[in-house]
Design an enzyme around this catalytic site. Sequence first.
Site, mmCIF file in Angstrom:
data_model
loop_
_atom_site.group_PDB
_atom_site.id
_atom_site.type_symbol
_atom_site.label_atom_id
_atom_site.label_comp_id
_atom_site.label_asym_id
_atom_site.label_seq_id
_atom_site.Cartn_x
_atom_site.Cartn_y
_atom_site.Cartn_z
ATOM 1 N N CYS A 1 1.149 -1.597 -0.213
ATOM 2 C CA CYS A 1 0.351 -0.102 -0.257
ATOM 3 C C CYS A 1 0.892 1.512 -0.226
ATOM 4 O O CYS A 1 0.599 2.064 -0.627
ATOM 5 C CB CYS A 1 -0.758 0.170 1.008
ATOM 6 S SG CYS A 1 -2.294 1.240 1.172
ATOM 7 N N CYS B 1 -5.579 -3.284 7.857
ATOM 8 C CA CYS B 1 -7.527 -1.793 7.798
ATOM 9 C C CYS B 1 -8.172 -2.605 7.607
ATOM 10 O O CYS B 1 -9.597 -2.123 7.850
ATOM 11 C CB CYS B 1 -6.351 -0.372 6.867
ATOM 12 S SG CYS B 1 -6.425 -0.874 5.367
#
Length: 341
Positions: free
Chosen positions: A93, A189
Amino acid sequence: MSGGVDSSVAAALLQEAGHDVVGVFMKFWAEAGGQGQNKCCSSESERRARGVAKILGIPFYVFNFEKEFKKKIVDSFLKENRLGVTPNPCVVCNKEIKFGLLLERADKIKADFLASGHYARIKKDGQGMHLLKAKDENKDQSYFLWKLTQAQLKHVLFPLEKMTRPEVEKLAVRFALPFAGVRKSMEVCFIPATAADFLKRHIKTRPGKIVDNQGKIIGRHEGLSLYTVGQRKGMNLGGGPYYVLGKDLKKNLLFITKNEKDLFKKELVVKSVNWILGKEPKLPLKAMVKIRYRQEPSGATITKNKVYRLKFTRPQRAVTPGQSAVFYRGQELLGGGIIIK
């Protein structure tokens, strides 16, 4: 701006230093069906980020990266798990989204730099942009940034690089930012609860045999993607504890051991190596290496003969395919790679 104290204080510091600051909040993919919101971009996080931007009097934008995040991060995570490895989506990410797609978007709105609340340092000299550990080594996040390139680092600022977390919290009070009781999540997340439950919903698992290190079949596993090297719980076996030792994807076997010493290995092989300065240093190279985030670095020699091989001065516990091996020299992050065996 994630809505957390770190990125909010970073924005306040930049504004105080005289920069023209624009706040940006990213919307990532969240699982449908009422399973929960993405922890990085929940509605509460957006509300806090928007409130901080209002306090600071800066423009605030929301960029929707749901499709890109799903494709580059979540789909990749699921693909790697299907192959029986344990990936680190936060590393991907940072490279692809936070310092990739967002940096491209920043360039389109004529921004000079992309700043974040990461705890890491950047130092420039004649060789290029060096990536260093943060002053606060307990909060240091350089481990997750080993995939970044020189082209990215040229346009990145880490305003908190020389600060400790307690110092940042004191600044939040000075800037009158509303963060009492807010805690940062350390979990992946986009996974609402446990990784195993998430994987069961998105991967077709195939039960198979559990085999001990003597070759004896002692149970059944629920699917190889649900287990990781070193795992101790979730095998439903009596007479333990047992530890996951490895996997055979072709035969659909899960190997376990009762002897924790079997988990320790002195060598590993990595792929997809990235050197922060953009070029391979002279090999063999002695470095300090971390094979997981919350771990003290250990001395290793890096060599290359078609593949990069790391030989440690002392055995490492639970070397896990799919995870990152990150190389340091003193405070400097030299690079890293993905463990393959």
